[in-house]
Design a protein around this motif. Sequence first.
Motif, short mmCIF file in Angstrom:
data_model
loop_
_atom_site.label_atom_id
_atom_site.label_comp_id
_atom_site.label_asym_id
_atom_site.label_seq_id
_atom_site.Cartn_x
_atom_site.Cartn_y
_atom_site.Cartn_z
N ARG A 55 12.22 -26.42 -9.03
CA ARG A 55 12.65 -25.02 -9.02
C ARG A 55 11.71 -24.14 -9.84
O ARG A 55 11.38 -23.02 -9.45
CB ARG A 55 14.08 -24.90 -9.55
N THR A 56 11.25 -24.66 -10.97
CA THR A 56 10.33 -23.89 -11.82
C THR A 56 9.06 -23.53 -11.07
O THR A 56 8.63 -22.37 -11.05
CB THR A 56 9.97 -24.68 -13.08
N VAL A 57 8.44 -24.53 -10.44
CA VAL A 57 7.18 -24.29 -9.74
C VAL A 57 7.39 -23.38 -8.53
O VAL A 57 6.67 -22.38 -8.34
CB VAL A 57 6.55 -25.62 -9.30
N ALA A 58 8.37 -23.70 -7.70
CA ALA A 58 8.59 -22.96 -6.45
C ALA A 58 8.91 -21.49 -6.71
O ALA A 58 8.35 -20.59 -6.06
CB ALA A 58 9.69 -23.61 -5.63
N GLU A 59 9.81 -21.23 -7.65
CA GLU A 59 10.23 -19.84 -7.88
C GLU A 59 9.10 -19.02 -8.51
O GLU A 59 8.98 -17.82 -8.23
CB GLU A 59 11.49 -19.81 -8.74
N HIS A 60 8.27 -19.63 -9.34
CA HIS A 60 7.13 -18.90 -9.89
C HIS A 60 6.10 -18.58 -8.81
O HIS A 60 5.28 -17.66 -8.98
CB HIS A 60 6.47 -19.71 -11.01
N LEU A 61 6.13 -19.33 -7.71
CA LEU A 61 5.22 -19.07 -6.60
C LEU A 61 5.87 -18.26 -5.49
O LEU A 61 5.34 -18.15 -4.39
CB LEU A 61 4.68 -20.40 -6.04
N GLY A 62 7.03 -17.67 -5.78
CA GLY A 62 7.68 -16.77 -4.83
C GLY A 62 8.50 -17.44 -3.77
O GLY A 62 8.82 -16.82 -2.74
N ALA A 63 8.88 -18.69 -3.97
CA ALA A 63 9.68 -19.41 -2.99
C ALA A 63 11.09 -19.64 -3.52
O ALA A 63 11.35 -19.51 -4.72
CB ALA A 63 9.03 -20.75 -2.64
N THR A 73 17.78 -34.08 -0.11
CA THR A 73 16.60 -33.37 0.37
C THR A 73 16.44 -32.06 -0.39
O THR A 73 17.42 -31.33 -0.61
CB THR A 73 16.70 -33.09 1.88
N VAL A 74 15.20 -31.76 -0.78
CA VAL A 74 14.84 -30.48 -1.38
C VAL A 74 14.26 -29.58 -0.29
O VAL A 74 13.28 -29.95 0.35
CB VAL A 74 13.79 -30.66 -2.51
N PHE A 75 14.89 -28.43 -0.07
CA PHE A 75 14.39 -27.45 0.90
C PHE A 75 13.74 -26.28 0.15
O PHE A 75 14.38 -25.64 -0.67
CB PHE A 75 15.52 -26.94 1.79
N ILE A 76 12.47 -26.03 0.44
CA ILE A 76 11.74 -24.94 -0.19
C ILE A 76 11.34 -23.95 0.89
O ILE A 76 10.80 -24.34 1.92
CB ILE A 76 10.50 -25.46 -0.93
N THR A 77 11.63 -22.68 0.64
CA THR A 77 11.37 -21.65 1.64
C THR A 77 10.56 -20.51 1.04
O THR A 77 10.89 -20.00 -0.03
CB THR A 77 12.70 -21.07 2.18
N LYS A 78 9.50 -20.11 1.73
CA LYS A 78 8.72 -18.94 1.33
C LYS A 78 8.36 -18.17 2.58
O LYS A 78 7.80 -18.74 3.52
CB LYS A 78 7.47 -19.35 0.57
N GLY A 79 8.65 -16.89 2.60
CA GLY A 79 8.37 -16.09 3.78
C GLY A 79 9.39 -16.36 4.87
O GLY A 79 10.54 -16.71 4.62
N ASN A 80 8.97 -16.17 6.12
CA ASN A 80 9.88 -16.34 7.25
C ASN A 80 10.06 -17.82 7.59
O ASN A 80 9.11 -18.56 7.71
CB ASN A 80 9.34 -15.61 8.48
#
Length: 385
Positions: A55-63, A73-80
């Motif tokens: 969560r730390t890495v993804a959210e700092h990268l806008g996801a 399962t970890v679901f990471i979403t950025k953009g559409n």
Amino acid sequence: MKKITSTLLAGFVMLSGTGVSAAAGSDIRLLINGQAVQTDIPLQMVKGRALAPVRTVAEHLGASVKWDEEKKTVFITKGNQKANVANTYANDTNEIKLVINGKEVKSDVSPAIIGGRTMVPVRTIAEELGSTVEWNEAKHTVWIANRIVNPAASDFHGQGMITFSYDDGLDSFYDRALPLHEKFGMPATLNVIAGRIKDGANTEFLEASQIKDAYDRGVEIGSHAYSHYDPLTSNNDGDLEFELAKSKEILLGIVPKVDSLSIPFSDYDNRVREVAKKYYKAVRVFEHQQNNLPPDDPYWLHTAIAVTNEMTFDQIKLRIDEAVKNKKWCIIMLHGIDPDAGDLYEIKPELLEQILEYVNDLGRDKILPVNTIDGLTIATQKRGK
């Protein structure tokens, strides 16, 4: 985005309770866009790989991040992304899976849960989200970069400021300087000679698409006049008007904002100043001076130092330290960035990186990196309060 050449970096630790312990990694630093990021679970290093809380890495990268306990399962979403990916995805194994923008992503190591946190390979998640990753062995630091961080007015509390102002609009800025500015999250101003924008020709100047991309990646686009053939002070009134108006017109056909001007040859007088005021909000010249905060005259911003290949890092550092000590605005003029540094106003990428790293290490509380127009706007807003 260009990938920064680096040594192998990712990450892995085994699930707690498996009987396999993770190597200690509490001394590993994580920097994202040049800024130190603290994690509640220390980064871990095993088999030459580093692992960080997802969560730390993804959210700092806008996801955004979603953990599905049932599917492990970890679901990471950025953009559409399709909204139903998490609903349709199935995990029929006992392993933790990583799904980024609807695609299962695998590496030679797997995500793991440590201390109640899902930890993921740093390189895997960052590069899948379009960022660059670099491992600095000497400093035991993971660098992640994906954008320039332009400050807000709230970031300024009276400390010094610094601006990296690149003249001419050379393609070496795009190829060599821009990736370094993104690595350190460092703002920049690119002053373009509008009449020399590359249009399929084999020249040293940027194409319009590269100028637009630099702007989209956080770089301020400024004007360096239309032709840069003669000093503006030698132009008659009609030619002077053309040089400043036509330059802005062309650049506004590429990017939505062009508010600052750097003076060709730094040859400047009150007549040029009065015409510049009609088209721009700020004008930068070269007089080997620091600027007060707020500046005495937004149409006469001084350059503290024009960097050449004859200068050392220590000479440049002196000007930066002066701005820190006296809480001034230090504008640094640069031109080409080239490994050969054959021209007087070309410097090697290694020197630029050393300068940017030094400013980054000083910290934004001591000296705030800004582009030209943001520096003027922030300093002026603070004065008005």
